[in-house]
Design an enzyme around this catalytic site. Structure first.
Site, PDB file in Angstrom:
ATOM      1  N   ASP A   1      35.192  33.564  48.542  1.00 48.07           N
ATOM      2  CA  ASP A   1      35.532  34.445  47.415  1.00 48.07           C
ATOM      3  C   ASP A   1      34.453  35.530  47.336  1.00 48.07           C
ATOM      4  OD1 ASP A   1      36.007  35.508  44.853  1.00 48.07           O
ATOM      5  OD2 ASP A   1      36.783  33.637  44.091  1.00 48.07           O
TER       6      ASP A   1
ATOM      7  N   LYS B   1      39.255  35.995  50.135  1.00 47.10           N
ATOM      8  CA  LYS B   1      39.517  37.072  49.160  1.00 47.10           C
ATOM      9  C   LYS B   1      38.618  38.234  49.549  1.00 47.10           C
ATOM     10  CE  LYS B   1      40.448  34.378  44.969  1.00 47.10           C
ATOM     11  NZ  LYS B   1      39.891  34.034  43.648  1.00 47.10           N
TER      12      LYS B   1
ATOM     13  N   PHE C   1      43.538  33.901  41.175  1.00 50.61           N
ATOM     14  CA  PHE C   1      42.974  32.557  41.045  1.00 50.61           C
ATOM     15  C   PHE C   1      43.956  31.575  41.663  1.00 50.61           C
ATOM     16  CE2 PHE C   1      41.996  28.506  39.071  1.00 50.61           C
ATOM     17  CZ  PHE C   1      40.645  28.435  39.356  1.00 50.61           C
TER      18      PHE C   1
ATOM     19  N   ASP D   1      40.722  23.590  43.228  1.00 50.72           N
ATOM     20  CA  ASP D   1      40.921  23.026  41.890  1.00 50.72           C
ATOM     21  C   ASP D   1      40.868  24.065  40.777  1.00 50.72           C
ATOM     22  OD1 ASP D   1      38.039  23.480  42.224  1.00 50.72           O
ATOM     23  OD2 ASP D   1      37.866  22.477  40.281  1.00 50.72           O
TER      24      ASP D   1
ATOM     25  N   ARG E   1      43.787  19.592  43.087  1.00 50.13           N
ATOM     26  CA  ARG E   1      43.393  19.575  44.504  1.00 50.13           C
ATOM     27  C   ARG E   1      44.436  18.861  45.366  1.00 50.13           C
ATOM     28  NH1 ARG E   1      37.824  21.099  44.720  1.00 50.13           N
ATOM     29  NH2 ARG E   1      36.581  20.365  42.979  1.00 50.13           N
TER      30      ARG E   1
HETATM   31  C1  PRP Z   1      34.535  26.958  45.692  1.00 54.47           C
HETATM   32  C2  PRP Z   1      35.031  26.935  47.132  1.00 54.47           C
HETATM   33  C3  PRP Z   1      33.894  27.567  47.877  1.00 54.47           C
HETATM   34  C4  PRP Z   1      33.317  28.554  46.893  1.00 54.47           C
HETATM   35  C5  PRP Z   1      33.793  29.953  47.212  1.00 54.47           C
HETATM   36  O1  PRP Z   1      33.688  25.872  45.489  1.00 54.47           O
HETATM   37  O2  PRP Z   1      35.295  25.626  47.571  1.00 54.47           O
HETATM   38  O3  PRP Z   1      32.899  26.633  48.254  1.00 54.47           O
HETATM   39  O4  PRP Z   1      33.805  28.162  45.600  1.00 54.47           O
HETATM   40  O5  PRP Z   1      33.319  30.876  46.292  1.00 54.47           O
HETATM   41  P1  PRP Z   1      32.209  31.959  46.626  1.00 54.47           P
HETATM   42  O6  PRP Z   1      32.604  32.651  47.887  1.00 54.47           O
HETATM   43  O7  PRP Z   1      32.265  32.879  45.424  1.00 54.47           O
HETATM   44  O8  PRP Z   1      30.883  31.260  46.743  1.00 54.47           O
HETATM   45  P2  PRP Z   1      33.275  25.315  44.037  1.00 54.47           P
HETATM   46  O9  PRP Z   1      31.905  25.754  43.689  1.00 54.47           O
HETATM   47  O10 PRP Z   1      34.354  25.632  43.046  1.00 54.47           O
HETATM   48  O11 PRP Z   1      33.208  23.756  44.311  1.00 54.47           O
HETATM   49  P3  PRP Z   1      34.360  22.810  44.899  1.00 54.47           P
HETATM   50  O12 PRP Z   1      34.450  23.094  46.377  1.00 54.47           O
HETATM   51  O13 PRP Z   1      33.863  21.450  44.604  1.00 54.47           O
HETATM   52  O14 PRP Z   1      35.648  23.155  44.187  1.00 54.47           O
END
Ligand code: PRP
Length: 186
Positions: free
Chosen positions: A112, A140, A161, A168, A174
């Protein structure tokens, strides 16, 4: 095995509609597996899944490759229970594997802002692997602010989103077998 494939779902009081179908995901993963087979032939790569989000993608991706390979996991968190990144990466589980001299493939469900992956690539490089590659199911691109390496992408998506297939909303959703996007009223 049969899957629950609704057109829309309620998750934590918000409506999500199907965005990428199971069929599309399966077809894309098959192609990615073939590409990895070719690019990592004789390299015995180690896949490192970034928990929690990557667990379903990693499981399907690994079963789509046929070359000898290994797996390990790292756990990070940057979102907490929110829809936007906290801007900080917290390490919740360290890898156990020795990656020195190995070909490492970092596996994410989504890139992201790029913060988590930038953190992971920098961290991996300190262990002196033979190479570090990055594969993400979703990217993204427009939201990516950090200068981050992405070598293989399942789907480039707009800044929506998304939920399901490992992703999740406040830890729920998930288990959905396809990707859903938050429904926004027009
Ligand atoms: C989410 C996803 C990535 C990260 C991406 O993890 O799994 O690891 O966010 O976002 P970014 O590019 O802005 O860093 P999250 O922190 O939600 O934990 P999760 O994997 O346990 O859902």
């Amino acid at each position: 095995m049969s899957f629950y494939l609704p057109e829309s779902v309620d998750c934590n009081g918000e409506l999500f509609k199907v965005f990428i179908t199971k069929e599309q995901i399966d077809a894309r993963i098959e192609l990615l597996g073939k590409k990895l087979d070719k690019d990592f032939e004789d390299k015995h790569p180690i896949f490192i899944g970034i928990l929690n989000g990557a667990f379903i993608f990693l499981a399907d991706l690994m079963r789509s490759v046929t070359i000898p390979c290994e797996v390990d996991f790292m756990k990070l968190s940057s979102y907490g229970d929110e829809k936007v990144s906290s801007g900080q990466v917290t390490e919740l589980k360290e890898i156990d594997a020795k990656v020195k001299g190995r070909h490492v493939i970092l596996v994410e469900d989504i890139v992201d802002t790029g913060l988590s992956m930038k953190y992971m690539v920098e961290k991996m490089k300190k262990h002196n692997p033979a190479s570090v590659s990055v594969i993400t199911l979703l990217h993204k691109k427009e939201a990516t602010k950090h200068d981050v390496q992405v070598d293989y992408v399942g789907f480039e998506i707009p800044t929506k989103f998304v939920l399901g297939y490992g992703l999740d909303y406040a830890q729920e959703g998930r288990n959905l077998a396809q990707i859903y996007a938050l429904h926004e009223e027009e």
